[in-house]
Design a protein around this motif. Structure first.
Motif, PDB file in Angstrom:
ATOM      1  N   ALA A  20      53.461  34.079 -11.878  1.00 46.54           N
ATOM      2  CA  ALA A  20      52.412  34.711 -12.676  1.00 46.54           C
ATOM      3  C   ALA A  20      51.068  34.023 -12.488  1.00 46.54           C
ATOM      4  N   ALA A  21      51.094  32.735 -12.109  1.00 51.11           N
ATOM      5  CA  ALA A  21      49.836  32.011 -11.899  1.00 51.11           C
ATOM      6  C   ALA A  21      49.054  32.568 -10.718  1.00 51.11           C
ATOM      7  N   ARG A  22      49.717  33.358  -9.856  1.00 52.01           N
ATOM      8  CA  ARG A  22      48.988  33.981  -8.741  1.00 52.01           C
ATOM      9  C   ARG A  22      47.990  35.010  -9.246  1.00 52.01           C
ATOM     10  N   ASP A  23      48.192  35.535 -10.466  1.00 53.34           N
ATOM     11  CA  ASP A  23      47.203  36.449 -11.038  1.00 53.34           C
ATOM     12  C   ASP A  23      45.906  35.701 -11.344  1.00 53.34           C
ATOM     13  N   ARG A  24      46.040  34.429 -11.689  1.00 52.50           N
ATOM     14  CA  ARG A  24      44.864  33.605 -11.978  1.00 52.50           C
ATOM     15  C   ARG A  24      44.148  33.223 -10.691  1.00 52.50           C
ATOM     16  N   LEU A  25      44.917  32.809  -9.692  1.00 51.56           N
ATOM     17  CA  LEU A  25      44.363  32.466  -8.385  1.00 51.56           C
ATOM     18  C   LEU A  25      45.358  32.898  -7.314  1.00 51.56           C
ATOM     19  N   PRO A  26      45.118  34.036  -6.650  1.00 56.77           N
ATOM     20  CA  PRO A  26      46.010  34.477  -5.577  1.00 56.77           C
ATOM     21  C   PRO A  26      46.100  33.433  -4.470  1.00 56.77           C
ATOM     22  N   ILE A  27      47.186  33.457  -3.747  1.00 60.15           N
ATOM     23  CA  ILE A  27      47.395  32.477  -2.678  1.00 60.15           C
ATOM     24  C   ILE A  27      46.225  32.479  -1.697  1.00 60.15           C
ATOM     25  N   ASP A  28      45.776  33.664  -1.307  1.00 62.85           N
ATOM     26  CA  ASP A  28      44.684  33.749  -0.343  1.00 62.85           C
ATOM     27  C   ASP A  28      43.381  33.179  -0.901  1.00 62.85           C
ATOM     28  N   GLY A  29      43.268  33.043  -2.225  1.00 64.16           N
ATOM     29  CA  GLY A  29      42.067  32.495  -2.841  1.00 64.16           C
ATOM     30  C   GLY A  29      41.864  31.016  -2.582  1.00 64.16           C
ATOM     31  N   HIS A  30      42.870  30.367  -2.002  1.00 64.03           N
ATOM     32  CA  HIS A  30      42.732  28.946  -1.657  1.00 64.03           C
ATOM     33  C   HIS A  30      42.029  28.753  -0.320  1.00 64.03           C
TER      34      HIS A  30
END
Length: 455
Positions: A20-30
């Motif tokens: 669910a934390a991917r909603d806060r920061l998607p993987i590609d957002g890194h």
């Protein structure tokens, strides 16, 4: 999710929290680091951090940081901390090293006299998003690869391999029990047996060199007999005996203050270590310069002896300031910043120095200052990063990444972090892109720092 909440949650729920934390920061957002238009001046951040440091050592600090982009990066943890704080994060918190670059890993002795590999610098340790440490590590790998002349494709393979190693290690730790994770460590002798012969010889040489760096070796190198008394030898500006720094009255006052500090420090040791510490008596002290980022902070080496001159103990007493990760409104540790450093180190390291402790010193140079204490040298060793081949750097970076994952797994919710990372390689790709783009930024910052300090 707090520790108590984790204890009451099942594995599936904790893994779902991570996904669910991917909603806060998607993987590609890194991925690629893009500095904001209002990014703080990195040179000014470095200068602001020096406001309370010893002014006669700042030229040395600047000279070291001017040497290369990687050297600047090592001394500019506050710059990266400000950059990361201004970016979205996963929200999955653990105890962070705070400055997990390649040079802050190394070899040292466990209390059982085994040589282990682990994180070895915790001046900036602080709770925070798990990925901040990993980004700090991988950007240092990118800069090291550039310094060693490796091309972009070679660096990409090294960076991707290290990110993958962190991810797969965290997934493995997520499947293990609490005690298995707590007891996991990188034992150098065990590591050697698993390596190919060509790399085994190199690691064995590094291990042998570390085992030779003992308290007695440091004692023979750093001290001599003057007028019938054992004294620390001057090697300015790196080592300056207190007798060379201050007039007699001030020297005696400082030594009395340090003796009082050591009495208080004793209470932070385990009871059996207090008994051992009581066997030693104060002999001499000197100011010592350490590292790149720490130059200018107050750091002392203390010489103590027990039975006689052949039975020494050398302690390092190092100033602990507020962590660069604490932000503009830090919440102070009620027991002092030295306690923060020691607590973080004990939580993240697989095994620790038996003399690790902390203490506050009131009204030293005009204010109360916090310190932590550890042995100066006990089988301590490091890898020569600038001598590594591409294969060697990849192996070393992957070992650092595994070690970091193990430290994070001990201190945070490893199941949630593993759920966030996933089993595919998107995270590895994103972190590789971040590391290269942040290395670009560090090179620009280094150029600006050189221009600002050219005089």
């Amino acid at each position: 999710m707090t520790k108590g909440e984790r204890a009451g949650a099942d594995v599936a729920e904790r893994a779902a929290t991570g996904r669910a934390a991917r909603d806060r920061l998607p993987i590609d957002g890194h991925g690629v680091f893009r500095p904001p238009a209002d990014r703080a001046d990195p040179v000014q951040i470095v200068f602001d951090q020096e406001a309370d440091r010893l002014p006669d050592l700042l030229a040395l600090r600047h000279r070291r940081m001017r040497a290369s982009p990687l050297a600047f990066y090592r001394g500019a943890a506050a710059v990266m901390a400000a950059d990361l704080a201004g970016q979205p994060d996963s929200g999955l918190r653990t105890q962070l090293c705070g400055d997990a670059h390649l040079f802050n890993f190394g070899l040292f002795a466990s209390p059982e006299r085994r040589l282990v590999f682990d994180l070895n610098d915790f001046d900036e340790t602080c709770p925070g998003p798990f990925e901040w440490d990993l980004k700090r590590l991988l950007a240092s790998v990118a800069l090291a690869g550039r310094a060693n002349g490796f091309g972009r494709r070679v660096r990409a393979g090294i960076l991707s391999g290290a990110a993958q190693r962190y991810r797969t290690a965290m997934i493995r730790f997520a499947g293990e029990g609490e005690l298995d994770v707590w007891y996991a460590r990188a034992d150098v002798d065990d590591l050697v047996t698993r390596l190919a012969k060509s790399r085994r010889r190199r690691v064995t040489r590094v291990g042998d060199k570390a085992r030779a760096r003992t308290t007695l070796q440091a004692y023979r190198k750093l001290t001599t007999v003057i007028d019938g008394r054992r004294r620390i030898v001057a090697d300015p500006p790196l080592v300056v005996p207190v007798a060379d720094l201050l007039p007699t009255v001030d020297r005696i006052a400082l030594e009395d203050r340090i003796r009082t500090m050591l009495t208080g420090y004793r209470s932070t040791l385990a009871e059996d270590r207090r008994h051992l510490f009581d066997a030693f008596r104060f002999v001499d002290m000197a100011r010592k310069v350490v590292g790149v980022g720490s130059v200018g902070t107050r750091c002392w080496i203390i010489l103590l002896t027990a039975r006689d001159d052949t039975d020494p103990l050398l302690l390092q007493v190092k100033e602990a300031g507020v962590s660069v990760l604490a932000g503009p409104d830090p919440v102070p540790d009620p027991d002092g910043e030295g306690h923060r450093v020691v607590a973080g180190q004990r939580l993240m390291q697989a095994t620790g120095d038996i003399f690790l402790g902390w203490q506050r010193v009131p009204q030293l140079d005009g204010r109360t200052r916090d310190f932590y204490v550890r042995q100066l040298r006990d089988w301590k060793g490091s890898v020569a990063i600038d001598e590594l081949t591409p294969r060697g750097l990849r192996t070393y970076a992957e070992l650092c990444a595994w070690t970091l994952a193990r430290a994070h797994a001990r201190a945070g919710d490893r199941i949630a972090i593993a759920g966030y990372l996933g089993r595919r390689g998107r995270f590895d790709t994103a972190l590789t892109e971040f590391a290269e783009s942040y290395a670009d930024q560090s090179e620009r910052d280094h150029a600006a720092f050189r221009a600002a300090t050219k005089s």
